[in-house]
Design a protein around this motif. Structure first.
Motif, short mmCIF file in Angstrom:
data_model
loop_
_atom_site.label_atom_id
_atom_site.label_comp_id
_atom_site.label_asym_id
_atom_site.label_seq_id
_atom_site.Cartn_x
_atom_site.Cartn_y
_atom_site.Cartn_z
N ILE A 345 0.94 -1.16 -0.19
CA ILE A 345 0.00 0.04 0.07
C ILE A 345 0.90 1.40 -0.08
CG2 ILE A 345 -1.57 1.39 1.56
CD1 ILE A 345 -3.13 -0.75 0.03
N ILE A 346 1.77 1.26 0.98
CA ILE A 346 2.81 2.51 1.00
C ILE A 346 3.52 2.68 -0.30
CG2 ILE A 346 4.93 3.48 2.33
CD1 ILE A 346 3.44 2.40 4.96
N SER A 347 3.99 1.60 -1.11
CA SER A 347 4.98 1.84 -2.22
C SER A 347 4.03 2.24 -3.45
CB SER A 347 5.36 0.63 -2.50
OG SER A 347 4.38 -0.65 -2.72
N ILE A 384 10.92 -0.48 3.79
CA ILE A 384 10.18 0.60 4.16
C ILE A 384 11.33 1.83 3.80
CG2 ILE A 384 10.57 0.76 6.63
CD1 ILE A 384 7.65 1.96 4.78
N ILE A 385 12.72 1.40 4.09
CA ILE A 385 13.76 2.64 4.03
C ILE A 385 13.82 2.91 2.46
CG2 ILE A 385 16.32 2.98 4.12
CD1 ILE A 385 16.34 1.32 6.54
N GLU A 386 13.82 1.94 1.65
CA GLU A 386 13.75 2.11 0.28
C GLU A 386 12.53 3.16 -0.33
OE1 GLU A 386 14.37 -1.69 -1.15
OE2 GLU A 386 16.56 -1.56 -0.64
N TYR A 387 11.52 3.22 0.50
CA TYR A 387 10.36 4.03 -0.04
C TYR A 387 10.29 5.24 0.55
CZ TYR A 387 8.39 -0.45 -1.96
OH TYR A 387 7.99 -1.19 -2.66
N MET A 388 11.31 5.45 1.71
CA MET A 388 11.26 6.84 2.30
C MET A 388 11.49 8.00 1.35
SD MET A 388 10.48 7.55 5.16
CE MET A 388 10.41 6.51 6.41
N PRO A 389 12.48 8.05 0.31
CA PRO A 389 12.52 9.14 -0.21
C PRO A 389 11.14 9.60 -0.99
CG PRO A 389 14.51 8.04 -0.45
CD PRO A 389 13.35 6.96 0.23
N LEU A 390 10.42 8.50 -1.65
CA LEU A 390 9.31 8.69 -2.27
C LEU A 390 8.18 9.13 -1.45
CD1 LEU A 390 7.45 7.63 -4.83
CD2 LEU A 390 6.59 5.74 -3.33
N LEU A 391 7.93 8.60 -0.15
CA LEU A 391 7.15 9.00 0.94
C LEU A 391 7.52 10.50 1.21
CD1 LEU A 391 6.89 6.17 3.48
CD2 LEU A 391 5.04 7.02 2.12
N ALA A 392 8.67 10.98 1.46
CA ALA A 392 9.09 12.19 1.90
C ALA A 392 8.61 13.10 0.84
CB ALA A 392 10.59 12.29 2.00
N GLY A 393 8.90 12.91 -0.36
CA GLY A 393 8.38 13.82 -1.72
C GLY A 393 6.72 13.87 -1.51
N GLN A 394 6.12 12.77 -1.24
CA GLN A 394 4.53 12.94 -1.12
C GLN A 394 4.19 13.56 -0.02
OE1 GLN A 394 2.59 10.61 -3.40
NE2 GLN A 394 4.42 10.53 -4.56
N LEU A 395 4.73 13.41 1.12
CA LEU A 395 4.22 13.82 2.28
C LEU A 395 4.64 15.12 2.50
CD1 LEU A 395 4.69 10.68 4.45
CD2 LEU A 395 2.57 11.69 3.96
N GLY A 396 5.76 15.67 2.11
CA GLY A 396 6.33 17.31 2.19
C GLY A 396 7.29 17.22 3.26
N VAL A 397 7.78 18.24 3.38
CA VAL A 397 8.94 18.66 4.21
C VAL A 397 8.52 18.60 5.71
CG1 VAL A 397 9.32 21.04 3.68
CG2 VAL A 397 11.23 19.57 4.34
N GLU A 398 7.64 19.26 5.85
CA GLU A 398 7.30 19.59 7.25
C GLU A 398 6.72 18.37 7.99
OE1 GLU A 398 4.14 22.72 7.13
OE2 GLU A 398 5.34 23.96 5.64
N PHE A 399 5.70 17.45 7.18
CA PHE A 399 5.36 16.38 7.95
C PHE A 399 6.65 15.40 8.12
CE2 PHE A 399 3.93 12.00 7.76
CZ PHE A 399 2.65 12.10 8.61
N PHE A 400 7.47 15.55 7.10
CA PHE A 400 8.74 14.43 7.26
C PHE A 400 9.45 14.90 8.70
CE2 PHE A 400 13.05 13.40 6.49
CZ PHE A 400 12.90 12.20 6.36
N ASP A 401 9.76 16.29 8.64
CA ASP A 401 10.71 16.76 9.80
C ASP A 401 9.96 16.45 11.08
OD1 ASP A 401 12.57 17.56 8.02
OD2 ASP A 401 11.95 19.65 8.30
N GLU A 402 8.49 16.77 11.00
CA GLU A 402 7.79 16.41 12.34
C GLU A 402 7.73 15.08 12.61
OE1 GLU A 402 3.38 17.32 13.71
OE2 GLU A 402 4.25 18.30 12.23
N LYS A 403 7.39 14.00 11.66
CA LYS A 403 7.03 12.66 12.16
C LYS A 403 7.97 11.46 11.67
CE LYS A 403 2.75 14.38 12.53
NZ LYS A 403 2.03 14.30 13.86
N LEU A 404 8.95 11.78 10.54
CA LEU A 404 9.51 10.68 10.17
C LEU A 404 11.13 11.09 10.20
CD1 LEU A 404 7.73 10.27 6.71
CD2 LEU A 404 7.45 9.07 8.97
N ASN A 405 11.54 12.15 10.76
CA ASN A 405 12.91 12.34 10.62
C ASN A 405 13.83 11.59 11.88
OD1 ASN A 405 15.41 13.56 10.70
ND2 ASN A 405 14.77 15.53 10.26
N THR A 406 13.00 11.23 12.90
CA THR A 406 13.48 10.44 13.94
C THR A 406 13.98 8.97 13.34
OG1 THR A 406 11.41 10.70 14.82
CG2 THR A 406 13.31 11.64 16.14
N LEU A 407 12.98 8.66 12.83
CA LEU A 407 13.09 7.21 12.30
C LEU A 407 14.22 7.12 11.47
CD1 LEU A 407 9.48 6.14 10.81
CD2 LEU A 407 10.49 5.30 12.84
#
Length: 550
Positions: A345-347, A384-407
């Protein structure tokens, strides 16, 4: 190879015959691969009268040699004198199409399909079609399976009487006693349907499709389902609903998970091929109920197959239907206990993002991403790491910094090396996506902070990250922020870290300005070049010579 030192064009048939009879398989294989050279030397007439009969009579060999022969003969038309003599190639290929080894048969069929196009309509009926009939009624199942791949190439170019015979042969093979033959027929059903006249699609193909889709063997039912997409493109709307839909629904509820997975896998493609004027209505009425059942299937392979295509339905059904009917299904799959389903689903998020925007999904996505990121199986974490750049592009930088950066930072200190390596590569892709300034504020300070970690593996990860990030971050950040940390690490207690410092300096050297190279990098590399550890010395000396600092 005997005779090979002379001119190739004079390579004598006698030597070839010797080599084809030689006990050494490699020698036989080499001479088969030289067949076109031999044929050229012999000329078209001797190729037809001597070489081809010889090859036809001596086809008892290793599969490797037969495979090479089957492939060569597909390119032999001009060597036998062009299209008017192409039928001379049929006897050896017919023999090859009946051997036991599947790959050889498949290659022979591929070559036969190729040369069928070079037969004139008359030759097709006189020479090619009788070959197809002989194969179709052969005693061995091997020849009958090969026949299945040849019907569609000759059907469009023969007379209506011969067409009727071909349809009859195909019908017979669809109900053959041997499952392997029914499998071959089912796999060619869609291809054969495409060359038939519409009336015969309705009268012949649909009944064959229905019979094969309820065959006792699940492997046959599975292949019949694959054909439903081709059939959907050929039929008008009303026939689709009455003739194909019931079979497809039945496949979605099949007792064998393999068939249900095949049906799930074809959902999107089938929907795309429905007539546009009432595609939406057919999907909502007939297909969505099956999809809902497949979402909660008992078998993870079925759910996983569906998860890899279901997102594609959103582009077909549009925003409102996606939000109302598909979104609940996506969310159910994001919570599935099987990581494969969540990953699929995520990919495929980009399809949904186009239709409804990612905001609708992001809050529900997060728990699924976090769970996958921390999954006990390292391969799931890796995916999931391999999908992260794709996800980041979809979700945008703010969401990424707030929720995914720590991961992303946590993966850098994973206990599995492959994860740490992928996490480093992931950071580089993120910097390419979000830019050097973002990296300077968000990523670089955290990476550099790991240089003081008590675990030497984490300190080494700092170096790997610097190697990966330096190019994307550019000269200024590399020189001012990263270089001082690398230089400081040259005093590390662990030799592994020190020699990785030398490797890092070699890697980032070309990005630095010449002043920093001479005044800062050179002294440190010279010190490392006289280290007590052999590896540290070696890599420091290599860096000095590569960077031309000597």
């Amino acid at each position: 190879m005997a005779g090979a030192d002379g001119d190739d064009s004079l390579y004598p048939i006698a030597v070839l015959i010797d080599e084809l009879r030689n006990e050494d398989v490699q020698l036989r294989l080499n001479s088969i691969k030289k067949l076109s050279t031999i044929a050229l030397a012999l000329g078209v007439e001797r190729t037809r009268t001597e070489l081809l009969p010889f090859l036809t009579d001596t086809i008892y060999d290793e599969d490797e040699v037969l495979l090479a022969l089957a492939e060569q003969l597909g390119n032999f038309t001009m060597l036998v004198g062009g299209p008017e003599y192409v039928h001379c190639l049929l006897p050896p290929l017919e023999s090859l199409a009946t051997v036991e080894e599947t790959v050889v048969r498949d290659k022979a069929v591929e070559s036969l399909r190729k040369i069928s196009q070079e037969h004139s309509p008359v030759d097709l009926e006189v020479h090619f079609e009788p070959l197809v009939k002989r194969l179709a009624s052969g005693d061995w199942f091997t020849s009958r399976t090969s026949a299945c791949g040849l019907f569609s190439v000759c059907y469009p170019r023969v007379s209506s009487t011969v067409k009727a015979e071909i349809r009859q042969h195909f019908r017979t093979l669809c109900s053959d006693d041997t499952p392997m033959v029914r499998r071959a027929a089912a796999s060619k059903l869609g291809e054969f349907a495409k060359v038939l006249e519409l009336e015969y699609v309705k009268s012949d193909i649909i009944s064959l499709f229905t019979a094969l889709a309820s065959d006792e063997q699940d492997s046959v039912r599975l292949l019949a389902v694959e054909a439903c997409v081709s059939i959907a493109t050929l039929l008008p709307q009303e026939d689709l609903e009455t003739l194909v839909m019931p079979t497809l629904r039945q496949a979605a509820e099949d007792k064998s998970w393999r068939v249900r997975a095949a049906a799930a896998n074809k959902v999107k493609e089938f929907c795309e091929n429905l007539p546009e004027d009432n595609r939406e209505q057919i999907i909502m009425t007939h297909i969505l109920p099956c999809v809902k059942e497949l979402v909660s299937d008992t078998n993870q392979h079925v759910k996983s197959a569906l998860a890899s295509v279901i997102m594609g339905l959103s582009t077909i059904l549009g925003k409102d239907n996606t939000i109302e009917h598909l979104l609940p299904l996506f969310l159910a799959q994001l919570k599935d206990e099987c990581p494969e389903v969540r990953l699929n689903i995520i990919s495929n998020l980009d399809c949904v993002n186009e239709v409804i925007g990612i905001r609708q999904l992001s809050q529900s996505l997060l728990p699924a991403i976090v769970e996958l990121a921390e999954d006990a199986k390292w391969r799931v974490r890796l995916a999931i790491i391999e999908y992260m750049p794709l996800l980041a592009g979809q979700l945008g930088v703010e969401f990424f910094d707030e929720k995914l950066n720590t991961l992303c930072m946590a993966w850098l200190i994973d206990h599995v090396y492959a994860i740490r390596e992928a996490a480093t590569c992931n950071l580089m892709k993120l910097v390419e996506k979000f830019g050097a300034e973002w990296a300077q504020n968000t990523i670089v300070p955290k990476v550099l902070g790991m240089a003081n970690d008590p675990n030497y593996l984490h300190r080494m990860t700092t170096l790997f990250c610097i190697n990966a990030l330096s190019k994307a971050c550019g000269q200024e950040i590399t020189t001012k922020q990263m270089l001082p940390v690398v230089l400081k690490m040259s005093n590390d207690q662990v030799a592994n870290v020190r020699f990785n410092v030398a490797k890092s300096l070699q890697k980032i050297g070309p990005i630095l300005d010449s002043n920093a190279l001479q005044t800062e990098v050179k002294p440190v590399l010279e010190k490392l070049a006289s280290d007590t550890d052999m590896d540290v010395k070696y890599f420091a000396q290599e860096a000095i010579s590569v960077l031309a600092l000597a």
